[in-house]
Motif scaffolding. Sequence first.
Motif, PDB file in Angstrom:
ATOM      1  N   PRO A  36       0.813  -1.229   0.000  1.00 29.87           N
ATOM      2  CA  PRO A  36       0.000   0.000   0.000  1.00 29.87           C
ATOM      3  C   PRO A  36       0.839   1.269   0.000  1.00 29.87           C
ATOM      4  O   PRO A  36       0.512   2.234  -0.701  1.00 29.87           O
ATOM      5  N   THR A  37       1.931   1.282   0.772  1.00 28.37           N
ATOM      6  CA  THR A  37       2.774   2.477   0.819  1.00 28.37           C
ATOM      7  C   THR A  37       3.458   2.716  -0.514  1.00 28.37           C
ATOM      8  O   THR A  37       3.505   3.853  -1.013  1.00 28.37           O
ATOM      9  N   ALA A  38       4.004   1.660  -1.120  1.00 24.78           N
ATOM     10  CA  ALA A  38       4.680   1.800  -2.413  1.00 24.78           C
ATOM     11  C   ALA A  38       3.713   2.294  -3.481  1.00 24.78           C
ATOM     12  O   ALA A  38       4.035   3.191  -4.275  1.00 24.78           O
ATOM     13  N   ALA A  39       2.513   1.715  -3.515  1.00 26.97           N
ATOM     14  CA  ALA A  39       1.528   2.125  -4.511  1.00 26.97           C
ATOM     15  C   ALA A  39       1.074   3.562  -4.272  1.00 26.97           C
ATOM     16  O   ALA A  39       0.872   4.328  -5.227  1.00 26.97           O
ATOM     17  N   ALA A  40       0.915   3.939  -3.003  1.00 26.83           N
ATOM     18  CA  ALA A  40       0.505   5.307  -2.683  1.00 26.83           C
ATOM     19  C   ALA A  40       1.556   6.312  -3.130  1.00 26.83           C
ATOM     20  O   ALA A  40       1.229   7.391  -3.657  1.00 26.83           O
ATOM     21  N   LEU A  41       2.828   5.988  -2.913  1.00 21.45           N
ATOM     22  CA  LEU A  41       3.905   6.876  -3.357  1.00 21.45           C
ATOM     23  C   LEU A  41       3.893   7.019  -4.878  1.00 21.45           C
ATOM     24  O   LEU A  41       4.016   8.126  -5.416  1.00 21.45           O
ATOM     25  N   ALA A  42       3.753   5.889  -5.571  1.00 22.28           N
ATOM     26  CA  ALA A  42       3.699   5.941  -7.030  1.00 22.28           C
ATOM     27  C   ALA A  42       2.487   6.733  -7.502  1.00 22.28           C
ATOM     28  O   ALA A  42       2.574   7.530  -8.451  1.00 22.28           O
ATOM     29  N   ALA A  43       1.355   6.545  -6.839  1.00 17.52           N
ATOM     30  CA  ALA A  43       0.128   7.250  -7.221  1.00 17.52           C
ATOM     31  C   ALA A  43       0.266   8.752  -7.053  1.00 17.52           C
ATOM     32  O   ALA A  43      -0.298   9.535  -7.820  1.00 17.52           O
ATOM     33  N   THR A  44       1.007   9.170  -6.046  1.00 18.61           N
ATOM     34  CA  THR A  44       1.176  10.597  -5.780  1.00 18.61           C
ATOM     35  C   THR A  44       2.074  11.257  -6.809  1.00 18.61           C
ATOM     36  O   THR A  44       1.818  12.393  -7.245  1.00 18.61           O
ATOM     37  N   LEU A  45       3.120  10.554  -7.224  1.00 17.43           N
ATOM     38  CA  LEU A  45       4.157  11.169  -8.046  1.00 17.43           C
ATOM     39  C   LEU A  45       4.013  10.895  -9.534  1.00 17.43           C
ATOM     40  O   LEU A  45       4.579  11.626 -10.354  1.00 17.43           O
ATOM     41  N   ILE A  46       3.312   9.832  -9.909  1.00 12.75           N
ATOM     42  CA  ILE A  46       3.237   9.467 -11.324  1.00 12.75           C
ATOM     43  C   ILE A  46       2.542  10.575 -12.122  1.00 12.75           C
ATOM     44  O   ILE A  46       1.553  11.152 -11.679  1.00 12.75           O
ATOM     45  N   PRO A  47       3.092  10.940 -13.271  1.00  8.91           N
ATOM     46  CA  PRO A  47       2.385  11.930 -14.098  1.00  8.91           C
ATOM     47  C   PRO A  47       1.019  11.394 -14.532  1.00  8.91           C
ATOM     48  O   PRO A  47       0.797  10.189 -14.588  1.00  8.91           O
ATOM     49  N   ALA A  48       0.121  12.315 -14.828  1.00  7.92           N
ATOM     50  CA  ALA A  48      -1.254  12.004 -15.239  1.00  7.92           C
ATOM     51  C   ALA A  48      -2.142  11.640 -14.066  1.00  7.92           C
ATOM     52  O   ALA A  48      -3.101  10.883 -14.213  1.00  7.92           O
ATOM     53  N   THR A  49      -1.860  12.170 -12.884  1.00  7.75           N
ATOM     54  CA  THR A  49      -2.793  12.038 -11.767  1.00  7.75           C
ATOM     55  C   THR A  49      -3.967  12.998 -11.984  1.00  7.75           C
ATOM     56  O   THR A  49      -3.882  13.922 -12.805  1.00  7.75           O
ATOM     57  N   PRO A  50      -5.074  12.824 -11.260  1.00  7.60           N
ATOM     58  CA  PRO A  50      -6.162  13.806 -11.356  1.00  7.60           C
ATOM     59  C   PRO A  50      -5.701  15.228 -11.056  1.00  7.60           C
ATOM     60  O   PRO A  50      -6.195  16.189 -11.661  1.00  7.60           O
ATOM     61  N   LEU A  51      -4.750  15.363 -10.137  1.00  7.11           N
ATOM     62  CA  LEU A  51      -4.219  16.690  -9.823  1.00  7.11           C
ATOM     63  C   LEU A  51      -3.546  17.297 -11.046  1.00  7.11           C
ATOM     64  O   LEU A  51      -3.706  18.488 -11.344  1.00  7.11           O
ATOM     65  N   ASP A  52      -2.779  16.480 -11.779  1.00  8.80           N
ATOM     66  CA  ASP A  52      -2.124  16.968 -12.992  1.00  8.80           C
ATOM     67  C   ASP A  52      -3.160  17.371 -14.040  1.00  8.80           C
ATOM     68  O   ASP A  52      -2.991  18.383 -14.737  1.00  8.80           O
ATOM     69  N   LEU A  53      -4.201  16.565 -14.171  1.00 14.92           N
ATOM     70  CA  LEU A  53      -5.205  16.877 -15.181  1.00 14.92           C
ATOM     71  C   LEU A  53      -5.983  18.142 -14.821  1.00 14.92           C
ATOM     72  O   LEU A  53      -6.438  18.864 -15.702  1.00 14.92           O
ATOM     73  N   TRP A  54      -6.122  18.408 -13.541  1.00 17.04           N
ATOM     74  CA  TRP A  54      -6.777  19.657 -13.113  1.00 17.04           C
ATOM     75  C   TRP A  54      -6.015  20.859 -13.671  1.00 17.04           C
ATOM     76  O   TRP A  54      -6.617  21.775 -14.258  1.00 17.04           O
ATOM     77  N   ILE A  55      -4.719  20.868 -13.511  1.00 12.60           N
ATOM     78  CA  ILE A  55      -3.926  21.990 -13.982  1.00 12.60           C
ATOM     79  C   ILE A  55      -3.844  21.993 -15.506  1.00 12.60           C
ATOM     80  O   ILE A  55      -3.835  23.040 -16.144  1.00 12.60           O
ATOM     81  N   HIS A  56      -3.808  20.828 -16.102  1.00 13.63           N
ATOM     82  CA  HIS A  56      -3.617  20.710 -17.553  1.00 13.63           C
ATOM     83  C   HIS A  56      -4.861  21.117 -18.335  1.00 13.63           C
ATOM     84  O   HIS A  56      -4.801  21.954 -19.235  1.00 13.63           O
ATOM     85  N   LEU A  57      -5.993  20.530 -18.003  1.00 12.52           N
ATOM     86  CA  LEU A  57      -7.197  20.692 -18.824  1.00 12.52           C
ATOM     87  C   LEU A  57      -8.420  21.104 -18.008  1.00 12.52           C
ATOM     88  O   LEU A  57      -9.359  21.687 -18.545  1.00 12.52           O
ATOM     89  N   SER A  58      -8.424  20.759 -16.740  1.00  7.56           N
ATOM     90  CA  SER A  58      -9.482  21.136 -15.800  1.00  7.56           C
ATOM     91  C   SER A  58     -10.856  20.537 -16.098  1.00  7.56           C
ATOM     92  O   SER A  58     -11.870  21.206 -15.877  1.00  7.56           O
TER      93      SER A  58
END
Length: 643
Positions: A222-244
């Motif tokens: 769970p910790t490894a996946a959570a870290l990857a989920a936070t940092l991997i490009p194309a997260t929902p956070l990234d898409l918010w800034i990119h296209l909203s």
Amino acid sequence: MTALAALVGAILLVLAAAYLPGYAAVRMLGGSHLLSLALGPALAAAIAGISAIGAALVGIPWSLLPFLLGIALLVAGAYGLRRLGVTLPATVLDGALSPRRAVPGGAAWIGGAVAIALAPIAIQAGRPDAVLERWDTLYHLSALQRIRETGIASSLQVGAVSNTEGDPSFYPAAFHALAALVPGVPTPTLLNATVLALAVTPWILGIALLARTLFAEVAWAPTAAALAATLIPATPLDLWIHLSPIPNLAGFAALPGALAAAAALWTALLPGTAVRPAIAAALAVGVAGAGLGLLHPNVAVTALILLAVLTAVTAAGRWRRRPALIAVPVLALLPVALLSYTPLGSDVTGFNGGLEVSWWLALGEVLLGLLTVWPMALGVVIAVLWWPGLITSFGSSTRRWLAVAWVVIAVIYLDAALDSPLNLSALYYRGQDRISMPLAMLSAVLVVPGLQVWARVLGRRSRERARRPGPSMATAVLVIAAVLASLASIPARTDNAAKNLAADYPGRGRFLQADERALFEQYGPQMDRDGTVLASPFSGAAHLYALQGQDVRLPVAGMAYTDLDRDLIYATEDAATDPADCRLLEENGIAYVYQELRPYNRHKTSDSVNFAGPDLGRVLFQTVHSRMIEIDCDPGDGSYDPV
């Protein structure tokens, strides 16, 4: 209350609304703590979305009251089912997320990763009520403001904000309904807070829970996946800034948890399906699916595709003995087929557009983890981790579905990138931006088996760790390298955030300039709130509705113009010299005309408001690129008859 305190308070309130109702309902139905957390955001979206529709139908303004009534009905229904003996089965999600100290300082590592993802955005935003320079942001600002004014948050009616007649039209509004529960916070701050709440926590926690479901025997998964989920490009956070595309990204953030719950329940029921637990599981997953659909139908489509892969791959070996199991993936794919190949999905499947790239570039994006949403070198580093996991997962009977799901979503991504005639991505507006998120989700989980492969390659077996009380040199070097790679992504993240948040960015226009926003705040109190502003919907003045509650004729980019809208826009060209044109504006409540001297977006119709001279009335304020004119139809010869 300071602006920052309002932002933090709104985030906490939205998180409470997103997790507590679903948590209570699943616990009442006999589900575990982790299962309740997994389903929480999707169930909350279902409660908010369905309650908002019901409230509008009976004429109750949307507020905390109908939301609480929706919660009460769901929890009461769960209680009634439990009294009848219909409860959720025990699943792999029973117990703790991971053993204590499975990863030393795990919470701190995740906190650091979140800081790396969020700090560049916060720095470029500069203020809690910053407005993203994307068309979609303007739509959601105006939609949220309209809900707060009218008390109508129904998905059947929210789309009315995009036409001046106020005609109800469908737009998935569960996100807006959840946001509108928070009172007393300015609309731009509330929108930012709700996005941060629903795009970050459900995404990270949901992917950790999905890893816990698939790799229950791996304490650090769970910790490894959570870290990857936070940092991997194309997260929902990234898409918010990119296209909203805000409801879309909020739905995809809730998807991992819902998928984890579905996988856990399916795995528990597959060996020998009991009727009552199966009913409870179907209801829980079904309501969660409705919530995903009310966040955005694209997300529900993705959930159905993934559910079909999960059930088909894991049950394929049992079909001869239990042919009824074939019905599950077939039923999951049936709505997808109906939307794709019948008029039911014509509003989406008829869309023409999207970013088309060459086949080799599209293939490179997928293979190297350089997905179209803010590609950065860190994506390649993470791809080195998940690629071995993808390959080895094909050989695992329990995890093969994860690898097959990755391939399916990757094919849909390639279809969108190539604008393929197969139209596999038709339900995603043929845009790989949205498909990037489920692909990133699956890739983040595949980091776990990928790390296991690298551990074997580097000779770090469990028996060696037992002989060595401390971490090996290889482990230390890899951790340092991972930290440096993550920190090295900060400049790219900062530049990405600046593209749509900084006051100025070379080569990119701005809806809302910093100087005109300051003038809006200065002169807004002097303007007549009942007087309508006529301006291009691509101008900063379109934001006045959400920023200050000022009536704006065209508050959304991409408005559906009526004949009257066009007549009013064209009338501004000659209104200073033609009394009939000026009268037309006045009779329809137009008190202000806002002009852009340097338009953000060229549009033949809406640009007409920019042609009138300042003699149309009194120039209320002006910048180097725009001006606000207060209309004055009186020629001063005594012939004027005010409306």
